[in-house]
Write a protein that holds these residues in place. Structure first.
Motif, PDB file in Angstrom:
ATOM      1  N   ASP A 165       0.830  -1.206   0.000  1.00  0.00           N
ATOM      2  CA  ASP A 165       0.000   0.000   0.000  1.00  0.00           C
ATOM      3  C   ASP A 165       0.864   1.255   0.000  1.00  0.00           C
ATOM      4  OD1 ASP A 165      -2.416  -1.253  -0.095  1.00  0.00           O
ATOM      5  OD2 ASP A 165      -2.541  -1.490   2.095  1.00  0.00           O
ATOM      6  N   LYS A 166       1.884   1.207   0.851  1.00  0.00           N
ATOM      7  CA  LYS A 166       2.802   2.338   0.929  1.00  0.00           C
ATOM      8  C   LYS A 166       3.477   2.562  -0.418  1.00  0.00           C
ATOM      9  CE  LYS A 166       4.842   3.389   5.406  1.00  0.00           C
ATOM     10  NZ  LYS A 166       5.864   2.906   6.332  1.00  0.00           N
ATOM     11  N   ALA A 167       3.919   1.446  -1.032  1.00  0.00           N
ATOM     12  CA  ALA A 167       4.621   1.539  -2.302  1.00  0.00           C
ATOM     13  C   ALA A 167       3.717   2.189  -3.347  1.00  0.00           C
ATOM     14  CB  ALA A 167       5.048   0.147  -2.770  1.00  0.00           C
ATOM     15  N   ARG A 168       2.454   1.779  -3.357  1.00  0.00           N
ATOM     16  CA  ARG A 168       1.508   2.345  -4.319  1.00  0.00           C
ATOM     17  C   ARG A 168       1.346   3.849  -4.096  1.00  0.00           C
ATOM     18  NH1 ARG A 168      -2.845  -1.367  -3.429  1.00  0.00           N
ATOM     19  NH2 ARG A 168      -1.347  -3.024  -3.816  1.00  0.00           N
ATOM     20  N   GLU A 169       1.294   4.224  -2.812  1.00  0.00           N
ATOM     21  CA  GLU A 169       1.143   5.643  -2.471  1.00  0.00           C
ATOM     22  C   GLU A 169       2.367   6.440  -2.950  1.00  0.00           C
ATOM     23  OE1 GLU A 169       0.717   6.304   1.814  1.00  0.00           O
ATOM     24  OE2 GLU A 169       1.785   8.184   1.383  1.00  0.00           O
ATOM     25  N   TYR A 170       3.554   5.868  -2.743  1.00  0.00           N
ATOM     26  CA  TYR A 170       4.784   6.533  -3.194  1.00  0.00           C
ATOM     27  C   TYR A 170       4.737   6.774  -4.698  1.00  0.00           C
ATOM     28  CZ  TYR A 170       7.134   5.335   1.240  1.00  0.00           C
ATOM     29  OH  TYR A 170       7.507   5.235   2.546  1.00  0.00           O
ATOM     30  N   VAL A 171       4.369   5.706  -5.429  1.00  0.00           N
ATOM     31  CA  VAL A 171       4.385   5.801  -6.889  1.00  0.00           C
ATOM     32  C   VAL A 171       3.393   6.866  -7.344  1.00  0.00           C
ATOM     33  CG1 VAL A 171       3.874   4.575  -9.028  1.00  0.00           C
ATOM     34  CG2 VAL A 171       5.160   3.426  -7.209  1.00  0.00           C
ATOM     35  N   LYS A 172       2.233   6.881  -6.717  1.00  0.00           N
ATOM     36  CA  LYS A 172       1.202   7.838  -7.107  1.00  0.00           C
ATOM     37  C   LYS A 172       1.704   9.265  -6.891  1.00  0.00           C
ATOM     38  CE  LYS A 172      -3.772   8.432  -6.493  1.00  0.00           C
ATOM     39  NZ  LYS A 172      -3.992   9.282  -5.298  1.00  0.00           N
ATOM     40  N   ARG A 173       2.336   9.453  -5.757  1.00  0.00           N
ATOM     41  CA  ARG A 173       2.878  10.771  -5.430  1.00  0.00           C
ATOM     42  C   ARG A 173       3.936  11.192  -6.457  1.00  0.00           C
ATOM     43  NH1 ARG A 173       4.426  14.415  -1.210  1.00  0.00           N
ATOM     44  NH2 ARG A 173       6.681  14.289  -0.964  1.00  0.00           N
ATOM     45  N   ALA A 174       4.815  10.261  -6.784  1.00  0.00           N
ATOM     46  CA  ALA A 174       5.876  10.567  -7.741  1.00  0.00           C
ATOM     47  C   ALA A 174       5.286  10.888  -9.111  1.00  0.00           C
ATOM     48  CB  ALA A 174       6.844   9.400  -7.841  1.00  0.00           C
ATOM     49  N   GLN A 175       4.248  10.142  -9.500  1.00  0.00           N
ATOM     50  CA  GLN A 175       3.626  10.389 -10.801  1.00  0.00           C
ATOM     51  C   GLN A 175       3.075  11.804 -10.872  1.00  0.00           C
ATOM     52  OE1 GLN A 175       0.921   7.070 -10.659  1.00  0.00           O
ATOM     53  NE2 GLN A 175       2.159   5.826 -12.067  1.00  0.00           N
ATOM     54  N   GLU A 176       2.491  12.257  -9.749  1.00  0.00           N
ATOM     55  CA  GLU A 176       1.959  13.624  -9.741  1.00  0.00           C
ATOM     56  C   GLU A 176       3.076  14.658  -9.774  1.00  0.00           C
ATOM     57  OE1 GLU A 176      -0.475  13.561  -6.266  1.00  0.00           O
ATOM     58  OE2 GLU A 176      -1.936  12.239  -7.256  1.00  0.00           O
ATOM     59  N   ILE A 177       4.096  14.419  -8.957  1.00  0.00           N
ATOM     60  CA  ILE A 177       5.164  15.414  -8.831  1.00  0.00           C
ATOM     61  C   ILE A 177       5.960  15.585 -10.124  1.00  0.00           C
ATOM     62  CG2 ILE A 177       7.379  15.881  -7.712  1.00  0.00           C
ATOM     63  CD1 ILE A 177       6.176  14.731  -5.147  1.00  0.00           C
ATOM     64  N   CYS A 178       6.275  14.482 -10.790  1.00  0.00           N
ATOM     65  CA  CYS A 178       7.181  14.582 -11.942  1.00  0.00           C
ATOM     66  C   CYS A 178       6.526  15.276 -13.141  1.00  0.00           C
ATOM     67  CB  CYS A 178       7.705  13.208 -12.343  1.00  0.00           C
ATOM     68  SG  CYS A 178       6.466  12.176 -13.130  1.00  0.00           S
ATOM     69  N   GLY A 179       5.178  15.227 -13.202  1.00  0.00           N
ATOM     70  CA  GLY A 179       4.478  15.918 -14.285  1.00  0.00           C
ATOM     71  C   GLY A 179       4.768  15.360 -15.669  1.00  0.00           C
ATOM     72  N   LEU A 180       5.127  14.088 -15.749  1.00  0.00           N
ATOM     73  CA  LEU A 180       5.441  13.507 -17.062  1.00  0.00           C
ATOM     74  C   LEU A 180       4.214  12.898 -17.745  1.00  0.00           C
ATOM     75  CD1 LEU A 180       8.886  11.821 -16.356  1.00  0.00           C
ATOM     76  CD2 LEU A 180       8.428  13.933 -17.572  1.00  0.00           C
ATOM     77  N   GLY A 181       3.131  12.719 -16.980  1.00  0.00           N
ATOM     78  CA  GLY A 181       1.867  12.249 -17.560  1.00  0.00           C
ATOM     79  C   GLY A 181       2.002  10.945 -18.318  1.00  0.00           C
ATOM     80  N   GLU A 182       1.526  10.958 -19.551  1.00  0.00           N
ATOM     81  CA  GLU A 182       1.498   9.752 -20.385  1.00  0.00           C
ATOM     82  C   GLU A 182       2.892   9.183 -20.660  1.00  0.00           C
ATOM     83  OE1 GLU A 182      -1.640   9.066 -23.037  1.00  0.00           O
ATOM     84  OE2 GLU A 182      -2.188   9.137 -20.911  1.00  0.00           O
ATOM     85  N   ARG A 183       3.860  10.091 -20.695  1.00  0.00           N
ATOM     86  CA  ARG A 183       5.210   9.649 -21.053  1.00  0.00           C
ATOM     87  C   ARG A 183       5.782   8.634 -20.058  1.00  0.00           C
ATOM     88  NH1 ARG A 183       8.282  12.164 -24.777  1.00  0.00           N
ATOM     89  NH2 ARG A 183       9.385  10.185 -24.585  1.00  0.00           N
ATOM     90  N   LEU A 184       5.162   8.529 -18.887  1.00  0.00           N
ATOM     91  CA  LEU A 184       5.626   7.543 -17.910  1.00  0.00           C
ATOM     92  C   LEU A 184       5.488   6.117 -18.425  1.00  0.00           C
ATOM     93  CD1 LEU A 184       4.351   9.044 -14.552  1.00  0.00           C
ATOM     94  CD2 LEU A 184       6.709   8.566 -15.165  1.00  0.00           C
ATOM     95  N   GLU A 185       4.663   5.954 -19.454  1.00  0.00           N
ATOM     96  CA  GLU A 185       4.486   4.623 -20.042  1.00  0.00           C
ATOM     97  C   GLU A 185       5.626   4.287 -21.001  1.00  0.00           C
ATOM     98  OE1 GLU A 185       1.089   2.925 -20.055  1.00  0.00           O
ATOM     99  OE2 GLU A 185       0.751   4.192 -18.284  1.00  0.00           O
ATOM    100  N   ASP A 186       6.412   5.301 -21.371  1.00  0.00           N
ATOM    101  CA  ASP A 186       7.482   5.075 -22.355  1.00  0.00           C
ATOM    102  C   ASP A 186       8.774   4.643 -21.685  1.00  0.00           C
ATOM    103  OD1 ASP A 186       5.667   5.901 -24.196  1.00  0.00           O
ATOM    104  OD2 ASP A 186       6.444   7.965 -24.313  1.00  0.00           O
ATOM    105  N   LYS A 187       9.619   4.019 -22.487  1.00  0.00           N
ATOM    106  CA  LYS A 187      10.939   3.617 -21.997  1.00  0.00           C
ATOM    107  C   LYS A 187      11.779   4.845 -21.640  1.00  0.00           C
ATOM    108  CE  LYS A 187      11.469  -0.975 -22.698  1.00  0.00           C
ATOM    109  NZ  LYS A 187      11.363  -1.795 -23.879  1.00  0.00           N
TER     110      LYS A 187
END
Ligand SMILES: Nc1ncnc2c1ncn2[C@@H]1O[C@H](COP(=O)(O)OP(=O)(O)O)[C@@H](O)[C@H]1O
Ligand SMILES: [Mg+2]
Lengths: 247, 439
Positions: free
Chosen positions: A108-130
């Protein structure tokens, strides 16, 4: 106090890369080590991050000694090396998931971390790319988001804006400032660019040839030495110290 | 489990599309190669008793009898015309790769002047492969064919000797050949045994070479990239023990090595099976190679395959732990390629030696010890040692490799758990950089 550095020294076979460096960082404070290339910033930072052992002195991080309890120190910090990259074959999301798994075994914690990082980095869709397809600025944002996603007591960022264009550098500086003021996170930064660093840091330490010459708020230092910017302060401080060293 | 997270990441990195493809290819190539070699051997055996292209320029009753006699002894005759002085043109016109020309005056020389006479033999060399050399007839066998025919024709025609009597005169001595290996013997020719052992020893060194180099390159790249991209620094400053970081790398590498060794052993098993099957077919009449090999104790049983696989596995582990260290020494992307050099050299030396000499008995003895000191040597000689029952040498080599592995592991662990990993370098380009910085 989040970090207390006490007479930290590192003697390489030929170079004294850090010479009794002492300073401290309060909660929510942004501290920047500034000095030219080869001044000893990375060496000092690596000792605080427990990557290399000091030849003298110690650094106390959140109450733990970097020399005697490195494992406990690592639980309280994150470290972003200068010019760092990430695994090119992973996607941005893979990388965040992997690093979250390194910091916690709680899913659960790990999921929360990832979610937070996804918001902070602002990379959006590009997170799916290599990651191999990312630009320098994108990688830096991803790594910075990774470094702060776990809300460490102290985030250590070695040259966080070097090699970036102006727009990316400004974005990163803003992000650091926001996290410090809103979330009370503490930062230890380094930079060889003395002009840009005063926009972001609460306190700076001027380091040259392994010696930390002076520590203070940028405005105080400028006033004290009667200079317009930190570059001039650096010149004055280092020159006068060297003259007194010889004398 | 953080270790599992790390292991998963390492495995994903090592077992990418490219490396899996390489393994599948290896399996396919080995299996096909076996079929292929078997096929080539069968073909060359066919052509031995096959067609003889003859151009008869003498055109006498005697030469007609000769040709008839050759046909009687089992060859198919293709009669050609002597169309050109140009030998190449002649072969082209005759549409053949080899041609026997019986010259004018041949009968005159032999029957009346009783003088030796040359036949002409033309053959074409198409390429340099080993198998194509076996394919074509050489001049000695061409002469032998003609001579046999003359002998029979003259003896039966001119001296009136009966055919069965003639067989005795021409071949009064036969041979019953035995081959001994260690304390076992079999009723078979040593040539037969040697050709079987050759088909093993041709392939193994190449595959060992490829496997070791490939595995090393893989780890050197992985570690060097982690170091240069500073992902290693990131990992080692995170709340995870350095042991699990290194352990995950080692374990992942070992799993990949095991997979490789397994794939190789299966492929090699297929390869050997096709070859022995083929040799069994060819040897119909005499004792089949397979049973001879078995009788001599040269066959590879399940245990033997496992022993060879084990040996290979340890060798790859050694190359992997050395590669961990070499990868950690890289301080510049350009160095990554040259770091493999020590491993290439250490593999190349025993590879070359095993191709040309028997390392176990080579003189002077110093050469033997040098070869034995290189851990990979024992892998190159493993099959030969196991087949010929030199188990003492096999196990001594294996023990040596284990010790060697332990030492390499010790240094790898030491490197990764101290701050040496960040401060060490070979000082190739680094020295200059430091000097510049300190100025
Ligand atoms: N592994 C090492 N071995 C020897 N000297 C080193 C090593 N790493 C850094 N140095 C030296 O230590 C000094 C400080 O380097 P560094 O901390 O990287 O400076 P900065 O980060 O301020 O540019 C330099 O003179 C550098 O050459
Ligand atoms: Mg630096």
């Amino acid at each position: 106090m989040v970090l207390e550095v006490k007479e930290l020294s590192k003697q390489y076979s030929k170079v004294l890369a850090a010479n009794k460096v002492s300073f401290s960082i309060e909660e929510g404070e942004i501290f920047a080590l500034i000095g030219p290339n080869g001044a000893g910033k990375t060496t000092t930072i690596r000792m605080i991050s427990t990557l290399i052992k000091p030849t003298g002195g110690d650094a106390i991080v959140a109450g733990f000694s970097a020399v005697n309890e490195p494992a406990r120190v690592r639980e309280n910090i994150t470290y972003l090396p200068d010019e760092a990259g990430a695994y090119k074959n992973m996607t941005g999301n893979d990388y965040l998931n992997f690093m979250a798994g390194i910091f916690t075994t709680d899913l659960d914690k790990a999921r929360e971390y990832v979610k937070r990082a996804q918001e902070i980095c602002g990379l959006g869709e590009r997170l799916e790319d290599k990651i191999g397809s990312y630009s320098r600025g994108m990688i830096r944002k991803l790594l910075l988001a990774r470094a702060v996603m776990t809300r460490p007591k102290l985030a250590i960022l070695d040259e966080p804006t070097s090699g970036l264009d102006v727009i990316n550098a400004i974005e990163i500086r803003k992000l650091i400032k926001r996290l410090a003021s809103e979330e009370k996170m503490s930062f230890l930064l380094s930079s060889h660019n003395m002009l840009e660093i005063e926009f972001v840091s609460d306190k700076v330490g001027i380091i040259s040839k392994g010696k930390l010459h002076v520590v203070g708020k940028p405005c105080e230092l400028k006033a004290k030495y009667g200079c317009d910017n930190l570059e001039e302060v650096f010149e004055k401080v280092v020159n006068s110290d060297e003259v007194s060293d010889i004398a | 489990m953080k270790f599992l997270t790390l292991l998963k990441k390492e495995l994903k990195e090592l077992l990418n599309f490219q490396t899996i493809l390489t393994m599948v290819m290896m399996l396919v190539v080995l299996s096909i190669l076996g079929e292929f070699m078997g096929g080539a051997m069968e073909e060359s055996a066919d052509s031995q008793a096959g067609t003889v292209a003859i151009c008869d320029d003498d055109k006498t009753e005697f030469t007609a009898d000769l040709i008839n006699q050759i046909e009687l002894s089992g060859y198919t005759i293709e009669m050609k015309e002597n169309t050109s002085e140009d030998k190449a043109q002649l072969l082209d016109d005759a549409d053949t790769d080899y041609l026997i020309i019986i010259p004018q005056g041949f009968t005159q020389s032999i029957l009346e002047e009783k003088k030796t006479v040359d036949i002409e033999y033309i053959s074409r060399v198409n390429n340099a492969s080993v198998m194509s050399a076996v394919d074509s007839m050489d001049s000695a066998s061409a002469v032998a064919i003609i001579q046999d025919a003359i002998f029979t024709t003259v003896m039966t025609g001119q001296y009136g000797i009966a055919i069965d009597e003639l067989e005795f005169i021409s071949m009064p001595v036969g041979v019953d050949e035995y081959t001994v290996v260690k304390d076992k013997s079999a009723n078979a020719s040593s040539a037969q045994i040697q050709s079987h052992m050759m088909s093993q020893s041709m392939l193994i060194p190449i595959v060992v070479f490829v496997l070791v180099i490939m595995a090393s390159q893989m780890i050197i790249n992985a570690v060097a990239t982690e170091k240069l991209d500073k992902t290693l620094e990131t990992l080692l400053s995170a709340p995870v023990s350095r042991f699990s970081v290194l352990g995950a790398k080692m374990t992942a590498a070992a799993i990949v090595a095991l997979l490789n060794a397994l794939v190789y052993m299966i492929g090699f098993g297929n390869y050997m099976k096709s070859i022995t099957d083929m040799q069994g077919d060819l040897a119909a009449g005499t004792q089949a190679t397979e049973s001879v090999i078995e009788q001599l104790g040269l066959n590879m049983g399940m245990t033997d395959y496992i022993l060879v696989g084990l040996q290979l596995f340890v060798s790859i582990l050694i190359s992997l732990s050395v590669s961990l260290i070499l990868g950690a020494l890289v301080s510049d992307a350009k160095e990554t390629q040259t770091m493999i050099l020590p491993i290439t050299v250490l593999t190349m030396i025993p590879y070359m030696m095993s191709l040309f000499i028997d390392i176990n008995t080579v003189e002077p003895a110093i050469l033997r010890y040098v070869a034995w000191a290189i851990p990979f040597t024992h892998t190159f000689t493993a099959i030969s040692n196991i087949s010929f029952g030199n188990m003492g040498i096999y196990w001594a080599g294996f023990a040596y490799q284990i010790v060697f592995l332990a030492v390499c592991m010790f240094f790898a662990v030491k490197l990764f758990t101290s701050d040496k990993i960040f401060t060490i370098s070979l000082n190739l380009g680094q020295k200059k950089k430091f000097k510049k910085n300190t100025k």
